[in-house]
Design a protein around this motif. Structure first.
Motif, short mmCIF file in Angstrom:
data_model
loop_
_atom_site.label_atom_id
_atom_site.label_comp_id
_atom_site.label_asym_id
_atom_site.label_seq_id
_atom_site.Cartn_x
_atom_site.Cartn_y
_atom_site.Cartn_z
N ARG A 6 0.82 -1.23 0.08
CA ARG A 6 0.11 -0.22 -0.13
C ARG A 6 0.91 1.13 0.07
N LEU A 7 2.02 1.17 0.77
CA LEU A 7 2.82 2.31 0.91
C LEU A 7 3.38 2.63 -0.47
N ILE A 8 4.07 1.57 -1.14
CA ILE A 8 4.41 1.63 -2.58
C ILE A 8 3.54 2.39 -3.66
N SER A 9 2.23 1.68 -3.62
CA SER A 9 1.48 2.15 -4.16
C SER A 9 0.78 3.72 -4.12
N SER A 10 0.81 4.22 -2.94
CA SER A 10 0.30 5.42 -2.51
C SER A 10 1.75 6.35 -2.83
N PHE A 11 2.99 5.99 -2.77
CA PHE A 11 4.04 7.01 -2.86
C PHE A 11 4.11 7.04 -4.24
N LYS A 12 3.76 6.01 -4.95
CA LYS A 12 4.01 6.10 -6.53
C LYS A 12 3.00 6.94 -7.20
N ASP A 13 1.77 6.76 -6.82
CA ASP A 13 0.75 7.88 -7.21
C ASP A 13 1.20 9.10 -6.82
N LYS A 14 1.74 9.67 -5.74
CA LYS A 14 2.17 10.85 -5.45
C LYS A 14 3.45 11.30 -6.10
N CYS A 15 4.31 10.53 -6.21
CA CYS A 15 5.51 11.02 -6.97
C CYS A 15 5.80 10.50 -8.14
N PRO A 74 11.69 15.95 -6.23
CA PRO A 74 12.77 16.36 -5.53
C PRO A 74 12.75 15.54 -4.37
N CYS A 75 13.97 15.27 -3.49
CA CYS A 75 13.89 14.70 -2.17
C CYS A 75 12.76 15.33 -1.01
N GLU A 76 12.95 16.44 -1.32
CA GLU A 76 11.96 17.03 -0.23
C GLU A 76 10.60 16.48 -0.50
N ASP A 77 10.01 16.50 -1.76
CA ASP A 77 8.52 15.99 -1.87
C ASP A 77 8.72 14.58 -1.68
N CYS A 78 9.77 13.84 -1.95
CA CYS A 78 9.65 12.56 -1.73
C CYS A 78 9.42 12.20 -0.03
N VAL A 79 10.18 12.78 0.79
CA VAL A 79 10.07 12.62 2.13
C VAL A 79 8.74 13.03 2.43
N ARG A 80 8.02 14.23 1.96
CA ARG A 80 6.95 14.59 2.52
C ARG A 80 5.81 13.66 1.94
N ASN A 81 5.95 12.99 0.99
CA ASN A 81 4.92 12.08 0.34
C ASN A 81 5.00 10.66 0.96
N ALA A 82 6.19 10.35 1.40
CA ALA A 82 6.48 9.08 2.25
C ALA A 82 5.57 9.29 3.42
N VAL A 83 5.92 10.20 4.07
CA VAL A 83 5.14 10.29 5.43
C VAL A 83 3.70 10.29 5.18
N LEU A 84 3.26 11.05 4.22
CA LEU A 84 1.81 11.25 3.95
C LEU A 84 1.14 9.76 3.46
N ALA A 85 1.97 9.05 2.82
CA ALA A 85 1.86 7.72 2.40
C ALA A 85 1.27 6.76 3.44
N PHE A 86 2.40 6.88 4.27
CA PHE A 86 2.42 5.98 5.64
C PHE A 86 1.01 6.54 6.41
N GLY A 87 0.78 7.79 6.46
CA GLY A 87 -0.51 8.15 7.30
C GLY A 87 -1.66 7.42 6.48
N GLU A 88 -1.61 7.69 4.98
CA GLU A 88 -2.94 7.13 4.57
C GLU A 88 -2.96 5.50 4.86
N THR A 89 -1.64 4.85 4.70
CA THR A 89 -1.59 3.39 4.76
C THR A 89 -2.03 2.87 6.11
N MET A 90 -1.19 3.56 7.12
CA MET A 90 -1.27 2.91 8.47
C MET A 90 -2.93 3.23 9.27
N GLU A 91 -3.47 4.23 8.53
CA GLU A 91 -4.90 4.86 9.24
C GLU A 91 -6.10 4.20 8.55
N SER A 92 -5.80 3.32 7.20
CA SER A 92 -6.98 2.79 6.81
C SER A 92 -7.03 1.34 6.98
#
Length: 129
Positions: free
Chosen positions: A82-91, A111-129
């Motif tokens: 789920r993390l991979i899918s969400s991250f790929k959708d975002k990045c 850019p790296c800044e967006d990657c770290v932001r999107n990884a945390v957001l993907a984590f939130g979506e994944t672990m909260e669902s």
């Protein structure tokens, strides 16, 4: 601190000496029983796509590490998919080589800044669902 604030914390940490994996694990350390210093050490080698090999993005690896810690290993593969899918959708990609590839406009895909932001957001979506 909510997940959006944690995402911005990861961006701040990335800009202040942390690599992508370290920034994500540090921003999400609150959600584990692991010490932030320990997480900083174990995630140190995952920069620039798995130890500078331009493979899987370190930010995504950091989010996967915390997903494993939070889940106690139970269901971690499902969460990681789920993390991979969400991250790929975002990045737009999951490997450092692809994320850093220069588009026609002269800018990287993500850019790296967006990657770290999107990884945390993907984590939130994944672990909260």
């Amino acid at each position: 601190m909510d997940i959006n604030e944690r995402a911005e914390l990861a961006v701040y940490l990335k800009a202040h000496g942390y690599n992508c994996a370290q920034a994500v694990t540090a921003a999400l350390a609150y959600d584990t029983e692991l010490d932030a210093d320990f997480l900083n050490k174990v995630s140190a080698g995952f920069c620039a796509g798995m130890g500078t090999m331009e493979a899987t993005c370190g930010a995504l690896i950091g989010a996967g590490m915390i997903a494993g810690a939070k889940s106690g290993g139970a269901g971690t593969l499902r969460y990681t998919r789920r993390l991979i899918s969400s991250f790929k959708d975002k990045c737009g990609a999951v490997t450092c080589a692809d994320l850093k590839s220069i588009k026609e406009d002269g800018k990287p895909l993500c850019p790296c800044e967006d990657c770290v932001r999107n990884a945390v957001l993907a984590f939130g979506e994944t672990m909260e669902s």
